[in-house]
Write a protein that holds these residues in place. Structure first.
Motif, PDB file in Angstrom:
ATOM      1  N   GLU A   1      -0.946   6.197  -6.238  1.00 16.95           N
ATOM      2  CA  GLU A   1      -2.334   5.237  -6.760  1.00 16.95           C
ATOM      3  C   GLU A   1      -2.886   5.016  -5.473  1.00 16.95           C
ATOM      4  O   GLU A   1      -2.855   4.067  -4.737  1.00 16.95           O
ATOM      5  CB  GLU A   1      -1.628   3.749  -7.288  1.00 16.95           C
TER       6      GLU A   1
ATOM      7  N   LEU B   1       2.138   1.998  -3.441  1.00 19.03           N
ATOM      8  CA  LEU B   1       1.114   2.349  -4.101  1.00 19.03           C
ATOM      9  C   LEU B   1       1.057   4.085  -3.875  1.00 19.03           C
ATOM     10  O   LEU B   1       0.827   4.780  -4.874  1.00 19.03           O
ATOM     11  CB  LEU B   1      -0.083   1.851  -4.147  1.00 19.03           C
TER      12      LEU B   1
ATOM     13  N   THR C   1      -7.890   0.602  -1.256  1.00 15.73           N
ATOM     14  CA  THR C   1      -8.518  -0.918  -1.478  1.00 15.73           C
ATOM     15  C   THR C   1      -7.707  -1.887  -0.945  1.00 15.73           C
ATOM     16  O   THR C   1      -8.120  -2.644  -0.096  1.00 15.73           O
ATOM     17  CB  THR C   1      -8.496  -1.090  -3.011  1.00 15.73           C
ATOM     18  N   VAL C   2      -6.202  -1.955  -1.053  1.00 13.49           N
ATOM     19  CA  VAL C   2      -5.435  -2.890  -0.335  1.00 13.49           C
ATOM     20  C   VAL C   2      -5.466  -2.817   1.243  1.00 13.49           C
ATOM     21  O   VAL C   2      -5.909  -3.697   1.804  1.00 13.49           O
ATOM     22  CB  VAL C   2      -4.021  -2.652  -0.743  1.00 13.49           C
TER      23      VAL C   2
ATOM     24  N   LYS D   1      -5.797   2.856  -5.136  1.00 12.88           N
ATOM     25  CA  LYS D   1      -5.582   1.410  -5.290  1.00 12.88           C
ATOM     26  C   LYS D   1      -5.016   0.963  -3.671  1.00 12.88           C
ATOM     27  O   LYS D   1      -5.052  -0.150  -3.259  1.00 12.88           O
ATOM     28  CB  LYS D   1      -4.598   1.102  -6.147  1.00 12.88           C
TER      29      LYS D   1
ATOM     30  N   SER E   1       0.764  -1.086   0.132  1.00 22.09           N
ATOM     31  CA  SER E   1       0.035  -0.102  -0.077  1.00 22.09           C
ATOM     32  C   SER E   1       1.063   1.435  -0.014  1.00 22.09           C
ATOM     33  O   SER E   1       0.661   2.313  -0.683  1.00 22.09           O
ATOM     34  CB  SER E   1      -0.943   0.032   1.145  1.00 22.09           C
TER      35      SER E   1
END
Length: 156
Positions: free
Chosen positions: A55, A50, A61-62, A58, A47
């Motif tokens: 990101e 990202l 989300t992780v 994303k 994470s």
């Protein structure tokens, strides 16, 4: 968490010797990041990569999936709180910080984060309370001392 070693490290945070405090801080963070083993650590690291790559969605989300799989992993909540704070979603960050504190009442990072969120929301009295709670755990934290002064100034 091995509460005996954590308690010893928490006491070291109050030591006048800066080197002892720094070592204790590093060890505490290591324990917190490794709380749920390799999978949790790998997901937090992923994470962060990202986030560093821009990101953010994303990364969120992780972290959210990690929280769903390991809801008692305080550091997963803390990392998502950091992500939310970094993109200006202070209410979401604050909610995650509060969850971290429910799971780990001595998480000085989350207490500091709560203070930052409250300050960003203009709730300076609440920010001061959060920074003071963090100072009870890390009494030599200059950043929290400075932020308390800044919040007090904004109250006057």
């Amino acid at each position: 968490m091995d509460s005996l070693s954590i308690n010893s490290l928490l006491e070291d945070l109050k030591n006048p010797d800066a080197k002892i405090r720094e070592q204790a801080t590093r060890k505490i963070w290591r324990i917190w990041f490794h709380q749920k083993g390799i999978y949790g650590l790998e997901q937090i690291d992923y994470s962060q990569k990202l986030i560093d790559a821009g990101e953010v969605i994303k990364a969120e989300t992780v972290l959210t999936e990690l929280i769903q799989k390991q809801p008692d992993f305080a550091e997963a909540w803390n990392r998502r709180a950091f992500l939310y704070y970094s993109i200006g979603q202070y209410q979401k960050s604050l909610a995650d910080c509060k969850m971290v504190i429910q799971l780990n009442s001595v998480h000085f990072g989350a207490l500091h984060g709560m203070g930052l969120c409250y300050a960003a929301l203009g709730k300076y009295s609440d920010a001061i309370k959060a920074f003071n709670q963090a100072l009870k755990i890390q009494p030599y934290s200059l950043v929290n001392q400075k932020l308390i002064l800044e919040c007090n100034f904004k109250l006057t």
